[in-house]
Design an enzyme around this catalytic site. Structure first.
Site, PDB file in Angstrom:
ATOM      1  N   GLY A  73       0.802  -1.219   0.000  1.00  0.00           N
ATOM      2  CA  GLY A  73       0.000   0.000   0.000  1.00  0.00           C
ATOM      3  C   GLY A  73       0.833   1.267   0.000  1.00  0.00           C
ATOM      4  N   LEU A  74       1.996   1.193  -0.669  1.00  0.00           N
ATOM      5  CA  LEU A  74       2.864   2.367  -0.847  1.00  0.00           C
ATOM      6  C   LEU A  74       3.192   3.066   0.461  1.00  0.00           C
ATOM      7  CD1 LEU A  74       1.512   3.959  -4.174  1.00  0.00           C
ATOM      8  CD2 LEU A  74       3.271   2.226  -3.876  1.00  0.00           C
ATOM      9  N   CYS A 131      -2.236   3.242  -9.839  1.00  0.00           N
ATOM     10  CA  CYS A 131      -2.844   3.733  -8.608  1.00  0.00           C
ATOM     11  C   CYS A 131      -4.287   4.091  -8.898  1.00  0.00           C
ATOM     12  CB  CYS A 131      -2.137   5.005  -8.131  1.00  0.00           C
ATOM     13  SG  CYS A 131      -0.410   4.795  -7.770  1.00  0.00           S
ATOM     14  N   LYS A 167       5.027   3.853 -15.960  1.00  0.00           N
ATOM     15  CA  LYS A 167       5.067   2.449 -15.533  1.00  0.00           C
ATOM     16  C   LYS A 167       3.686   1.825 -15.661  1.00  0.00           C
ATOM     17  CE  LYS A 167       6.611  -0.808 -12.176  1.00  0.00           C
ATOM     18  NZ  LYS A 167       7.361  -0.983 -10.942  1.00  0.00           N
ATOM     19  N   ILE A 193       6.851  -4.549 -16.415  1.00  0.00           N
ATOM     20  CA  ILE A 193       5.504  -4.326 -15.940  1.00  0.00           C
ATOM     21  C   ILE A 193       5.454  -4.138 -14.430  1.00  0.00           C
ATOM     22  CG2 ILE A 193       4.337  -5.641 -17.782  1.00  0.00           C
ATOM     23  CD1 ILE A 193       4.247  -8.053 -15.866  1.00  0.00           C
ATOM     24  N   ASN A 194       4.321  -3.598 -13.962  1.00  0.00           N
ATOM     25  CA  ASN A 194       4.018  -3.617 -12.546  1.00  0.00           C
ATOM     26  C   ASN A 194       3.453  -5.002 -12.204  1.00  0.00           C
ATOM     27  OD1 ASN A 194       3.463  -2.686  -9.863  1.00  0.00           O
ATOM     28  ND2 ASN A 194       3.242  -0.626 -10.687  1.00  0.00           N
ATOM     29  N   THR A 195       3.066  -5.198 -10.957  1.00  0.00           N
ATOM     30  CA  THR A 195       2.576  -6.516 -10.524  1.00  0.00           C
ATOM     31  C   THR A 195       1.205  -6.831 -11.125  1.00  0.00           C
ATOM     32  OG1 THR A 195       1.666  -5.433  -8.578  1.00  0.00           O
ATOM     33  CG2 THR A 195       3.825  -6.456  -8.343  1.00  0.00           C
ATOM     34  N   GLY A 219       7.751 -11.630  -9.227  1.00  0.00           N
ATOM     35  CA  GLY A 219       8.697 -12.737  -9.195  1.00  0.00           C
ATOM     36  C   GLY A 219       8.650 -13.579 -10.461  1.00  0.00           C
ATOM     37  N   THR A 269      11.791  -8.451  -7.142  1.00  0.00           N
ATOM     38  CA  THR A 269      11.643  -9.512  -6.147  1.00  0.00           C
ATOM     39  C   THR A 269      12.922 -10.320  -5.936  1.00  0.00           C
ATOM     40  OG1 THR A 269       9.297  -9.625  -6.707  1.00  0.00           O
ATOM     41  CG2 THR A 269      10.208 -11.522  -5.555  1.00  0.00           C
TER      42      THR A 269
END
Ligand SMILES: Cc1cc2nc3c(=O)[nH]c(=O)nc-3n(C[C@H](O)[C@H](O)[C@H](O)COP(=O)(O)OP(=O)(O)OC[C@H]3O[C@@H](n4cnc5c(N)ncnc54)[C@H](O)[C@@H]3O)c2cc1C
Ligand SMILES: Cc1cc2nc3c(=O)[nH]c(=O)nc-3n(C[C@H](O)[C@H](O)[C@H](O)COP(=O)(O)O)c2cc1C
Ligand code: FES
Lengths: 316, 315
Positions: A73-74, A131, A167, A193-195, A219, A269
């Site tokens: 959560g940043l 976000c 991103k 990429i982001n997750t 990961g 990761t």
């Protein structure tokens, strides 16, 4: 070895194509005992917002097969503390910082870029648009090309000079169109990429493991998805530099991203398992490029697109 | 300070592992010149494996880790080998150090700890340490009470040695569900004035929990050290607070990185300025002043936590 590993983040030259990934290296300081921060392309710092954020309650993490789910959560100190503490430390250490910014509204991103303009140590901005947009009932900016473009245009307006990367989230139907919208908005490059959004349920309690219910998957488990995204973005926007990431743990995997079209890679990761991974991966990538007969990294970028007769059907 | 603590038996190098060790223990990566002191990542060769009830105690050759390592600190291990599907390291309290050797006590829990259980002398582990903050020393002459649940006793042999050597009277309560999950009873018996053992099933010592026995010993103590599962820590912290005693707890929060970069391992802690924050248990802990830990709010997001307002704005 003598291979030229230099690459660029937008207009800025960096000596190595291997960077950390946002949220996986904090602001660099904790990695100092394990690797030479100045040898990295850059330290990509944890996404910073205007105000301090506590982050979400625990449990915030679950290990999954070849990956992990996180719902941090940043958590972070906010831009003021970042500018007075984190960034000066990186600068004094001689490390280059790619500063990741995040917000809940277009104006927040613009204000962050304004506050950061000209900050010592910062060589580029990475705009984390995964976000929720508070003005659009929480829809994620990265899932809406128009909103994504608006964020990038605002950041570009706030800092005309700095290299800006958007991103992207992989949780979209057409990542290339989001990339194009960001480039049209003013992004110099794309981070991908982001997750991926995921879920784990505890079979004892029959409840989600994470207090936030869902979390971001990262990961090695996501590597093929990430590589496909980089491939598609490079095909759609061959002139736009890509910072590729998602499950990279060694030089051979980094090479896959380079030949798919990435001009640099981030290691996220893998740092949790091996804090020296970014430096090692840089070494391994250089050795592999030599073995493959490349004189410089830049010759290998996007090579897989040229090396085979690939139809669009095979590529997308 | 002594370079040996916790390890009470001589490390057995007789089986020829000594030489193997010297060849295989290659520090990884080479520590860069001018690097600040701190944790190091090494290839640690297993010297000896000892069964202790349900646990196994691994003594490894880990050059560079031991200098500066103190009771309460921990190490992390990679698990699963080269092609492991487990990307995250596992954390273990340091139970002792001796020269270039250190030991940890491992309970088989899931796939990662089971993999460690299968390792033997001569096998090499990827180890990082020392990590986290150790138990702080008590005021001069203060009587200490150590309270441990299960393998939570791991850091206490070393701590008890330090405390007795410095002239502190030490008492201890060791508890577990069953007798095979007690650790270091003999070692701690010789280092303490009073030692009470409890098991929930009555298979050793008194039937009950550590918190049933602690009230007898709290009046004679000035400082409490506790290590074990979170519900136990919370109960011991409340008991210590009732007697007005300082209590240091070593918490066990799930960790992804163990070095402070990921923000996985946080818990709500009151700062010196009175403001509560989510602190990282891997670098700000694992040892905390129990009076500052908001046990009731672990797993929650209290409204008054620093930065909580920003979470509500974007949710
Ligand atoms: C500071 C610290 C000190 C510790 N000291 C010891 C010790 O001395 N001896 C010992 O046997 N164990 C100790 N533990 C607990 C040990 O780290 C876990 O039992 C181990 O990580 C479980 O891994 P697994 O693969 O067997 O279990 P799994 O349940 O398969 O692990 C899945 C994930 O959850 C995490 N996890 C699961 N249980 C725990 C737990 N209890 N605590 C933290 N993370 C957990 C794992 O790290 C992993 O990421 C300590 C933990 C911490 C944080
Ligand atoms: C614990 C954790 C925290 C992260 N925090 C951020 C963040 O703050 N900002 C961001 O843009 N990405 C964040 N990410 C995503 C990573 O930067 C990266 O895009 C993703 O994890 C894929 O790369 P990897 O598989 O190498 O980790 C985070 C990832 C993890 C695992
Ligand atoms: S485990 Fe990553 S910050 Fe503590």
């Amino acid at each position: 070895m003598g291979i030229d590993m230099a690459t660029r983040l937008g207009g800025t030259q960096i000596p190595s194509p291997v960077l950390t990934a946002s949220g996986c290296a904090a602001a660099g300081r904790e990695l100092d005992p394990f690797l030479d921060l100045t040898a990295l392309g850059a330290v990509v710092t944890k996404s910073v917002q205007l105000r301090a954020r506590s982050g979400r309650p625990t449990p915030r993490m679950a290990e999954t097969p070849s990956g992990m789910l996180n719902s941090i959560g940043l958590q972070g100190p906010g831009i003021e503390a970042f500018l007075s503490d984190d960034l000066p430390w990186l600068a004094s250490r001689g490390a280059r910082a790619m500063v990741s910014i995040a917000g809940g509204a277009v104006e927040e991103y613009a204000e962050l870029a304004t506050r950061l303009r000209g900050a010592r140590g910062m060589i580029a901005l990475e705009v984390n648009i995964s976000c929720p947009n508070v003005e659009s009932r929480g829809e994620v900016f990265a899932c809406d090309p128009a909103a994504a473009s608006a964020v990038l245009a605002a950041v570009r307006g706030a800092d005309p000079g700095v290299p800006i990367y958007a991103k992207l989230s992989p949780d979209v139907t057409d990542i290339a169109s989001v990339a194009r919208a960001c480039a049209d908005g003013g992004a110099d490059g794309i981070s991908a990429i982001n997750t991926l959004l995921g879920l784990v349920i505890d079979t004892e309690t029959l409840r989600p493991v994470l207090s936030a219910v869902t979390g971001g998957l990262s990961g090695p488990a996501i590597r093929p998805v990430a590589l496909r995204c980089v491939w598609q973005i490079h095909r759609a926007l061959p002139e736009t530099p890509i910072l590729g990431m998602g499950g990279i743990t060694n030089g051979a995997e980094a090479l896959q991203f380079v030949v798919a079209g990435a001009s640099a890679v981030s290691v996220g990761t893998a740092v949790f398992g091996d804090p020296s991974a970014p430096e090692r991966i840089g070494r391994e990538l250089a050795e592999l490029l030599v073995r493959k007969g490349f004189a410089r990294l830049s010759d290998a970028i996007g090579f897989a697109h040229r090396s085979a007769e690939l139809t669009d059907a095979a590529g997308t | 300070m002594s370079r040996t603590w916790g390890i009470t038996q001589a490390v057995d190098l007789a089986e020829g592992h000594g030489q193997l060790t010297a060849m295989m223990a290659i520090p990884l990566p080479p520590v860069p010149a001018g690097a600040r002191a701190g944790p190091v990542q090494v290839r640690a060769t297993i010297l000896q494996v000892r069964t202790a009830g349900a646990y196994r105690e691994f003594t490894v050759h880990a050059p560079g880790v031991v200098p500066g390592a103190e009771p309460g600190q921990f190490v992390t291990l990679r698990v699963g080998g080269e092609s492991s599907a487990m990307p995250l390291r596992r954390a273990f309290a340091l139970s002792g150090v001796d020269g270039d050797a250190l030991s940890v006590v491992v309970a088989a829990h899931g796939a990662g700890t089971r993999w460690i259980f299968e390792r033997g002398p001569g096998d090499v582990l990827d180890l990082i340490g020392p990590l986290g903050r150790p138990f702080p020393p008590p005021p001069t002459g203060a009587a200490a009470l150590l309270v441990a649940g299960g393998y939570g006793a791991a850091p206490f042999v070393g701590l008890a040695q330090r405390l007795t050597a410095a002239g502190h009277p030490v008492a201890a309560v060791l508890g577990s569900a069953t007798a095979d999950r007690l650790y270091a009873v003999r070692e701690l018996a010789s280092l303490t004035r009073v030692l009470v053992v409890t098991t929930e099933d009555g298979s050793a010592g008194r039937t009950g929990r550590v918190t049933d026995a602690a009230p007898e010993l709290l009046p004679g103590a000035s400082v409490v050290y506790a290590c074990g599962p979170m519900p136990m820590l919370r109960a011991v912290a409340a008991q210590a607070a009732a007697y007005g005693l300082t209590c240091h707890v070593s918490v066990e929060e799930a960790m992804a990185c163990g070095i402070g970069v990921c923000m996985t391992c946080v818990l709500p802690v009151v700062g010196v300025d009175g403001t509560s924050r989510f602190l990282r248990s891997c670098v700000d802990g694992p040892v905390f002043d129990a009076a500052k830990v908001r046990f009731d709010d672990i797993g929650r997001l209290p409204d008054d936590l620093h930065g909580a307002a920003a979470m509500r704005a974007t949710r």
